[in-house]
Structures are given as C-alpha cells and as structure tokens.
Design a protein around this motif. Sequence first.
Motif: not given
Lengths: 91, 247
Positions: A22-42
């Motif tokens: 998926v493509q998202t702008e939600f995590f722009d500027g965020k580190c890997d650990a931050f991104v991988e702690g999220y759930r994204l339900v399309p």
Amino acid sequence: MKIYLDCEFHCHLADDGMMTEVQTEFFDGKCDAFVEGYRLVPAGHTWTRDDGVVFKGEMITPWKPYSELDAAQRSYEQDLASAARILLGGN
Amino acid sequence: MQIPILRRGGDSGTDLNFTVVGGRTQPENPKENTIWVNTDQEITGWMFSASQPEAPYEGMVWLMHGHSSQVDFNALEDENEITIGLGRIRQYADGAFVIHSAQVYQNGSWAGIWNGVLYDYGTIPSSYCGVRSVQPHSSYGIGTGTFNSDHWYYYITNNHSIGLQSKEKIDITGYKTLNVIYSGSASRFGLSTNTYLYNSQIAAAITSGNASLDLTNVTDGEYYITFGNYSGQGKTYSGYVYKLWLE
C-alpha cells in the motif's frame, strides 16, 4: 511511502512475499520502528479486535504501545539532529 | 494504575472521606464527596481503578481514576491523603460494564462526571469537554462548520479545511474506541497532539458513514479529538456529524 501489510494489517517495510503493498503519506518522516508499530486497515477491509468489535478501513492506529513508538521516533530525530550538527561543523 | 481502595457492600464506612450511592433521584442532604451513580441497579460494591477490574461481579461499580479529572478529592478522613481524580463510572450488569452518568457533591453543589460523549445530536453534554469548529490542517484555511438542532454540518471548497474538535485535550485513559455517527463526504477523525489533526495525528480513520477507531494501544494521556476534512483547489465537500464519543 510504500509499506507492506501482513494478515493482521501490521505495517512492514519489507515484503516477505505474502504481504499486501500500500501507499500512504501517514508515515512520512517516521523511523522504521515507528512504522512497524502501526496497523493500517485499507478501505474496503475490516479488522476485528479481540473483544469482537469490528473496525472498517481505512484506519491507521498503533498496535504496539504508542509510548514505545513515540520514544523510538524521538530518538531517531535526535540522531538526525546530531548528525546534522556534525555535518555543519557544530558540537 | 490500580488504587487499592475497594469495598463490597457499597458503603464507604467511617474511615473514608466519600460515599457511593445509587438511584435515579438525586440524594437529598448529601455529605461532602457523595458520589451519586445514576442507576436503578443495586450497587453491591465498588472499586477505584485506572483499568478494568479483573474479577467483576454483578452490581459492582467501577470508578475510573483519571489523570485530568474535573472532580477530585481526598479519599481519607484523617490527615493522611489519597487524592482521587474521578473519571468515568461504570456498573457491571449481565456480563459487561455499562457507563452511567454520575455526579459528586462538593462545596454545596453537584458536579457532573463526563461519560465520554463530546457531541450528541445537537447537544454538547459536558461543560468539562466542549467542542468547537476549527481549522484541522495548517496548510488550508478554515471553512464553514455550523452547529444545528441535531447535527454539526460542514462545507468546504477550494483549499479550505474544517473540523469538529474538542476544545481542550482530552484524557483518554481507559478509553478503547472513538466512535462517530456521520454521513457525507469521506472525512477523517482521530487523535492528535496539537489542534492540526492532519499535521500531528497519532491515530485516525477515514469514513463517509458511521465508523470507529481503535485506541487500545494509544498511550493513556491527553489528545485533541477531531472530525474533519480539507479540500484542494476545485474540490467541494460537505457532511453531517450527529454524534462523536469515546468508550
């Protein structure tokens, strides 16, 4: 930013071959650990919480404690700032 | 956080500085720090706790301790002090906790305890947590948001944004879900660290109808709650929010 979702809609930065891209702008500027702690339900999908409550996409929310994700992001930003100061010749 | 104050039977006894009572009628001649739970179910005991009690029983009242409560008091009668910040109140009935409205008697008057509802079909239920129309995106000027008899209506066009937002940051300790009853253009609702939802969101969902947002892993703390949207050049969006609440 391109991310990958597993069967629990957990976000990943690399595809193990079984994930959904998926493509998202939600995590722009965020580190890997931050991104991988999220759930994204399309959009068009649903996720059911342990207590049976059903959530419809699109939804983006932590699946790890946000305090941990926030700490990781702050550390990442501090490291970036330190690196920038070194490049500029500062302390 | 668990506060080790609990009592089975509903009576505070003589060593505590408060009383928990039930009923549908506001008590007459209450003592200071009388906690009146608006329920017709018998109160069989109570517990103060920041998290759901692990072994509830029928009729038990769970008084949630909140970080930023509109009602707080010293729970002990003597010079020692345990300050209780009273949050939401629930009672265990038929296998689940149900939120009840409640009030506390202090300094000669009754103070309401918020039940998680920010906006309810034209009503802003609590003076503790009101809502307002705001600009939720820093790059898009404020559009139109109006409060009507049973809904909040928004209209935006050509590089504007608008949101229905809590007037202040809300203590979400113990809340697991943010809900909205809505119809209109696809819009965003969620939690943010400042008033610009789109610039500081930590959890959000997009919807054109009724929807919910999971908050289970959002750190207990204080955040702005917003339902909003923004429009690019040549775009027009509108919608109706009927209810926005935490549970």
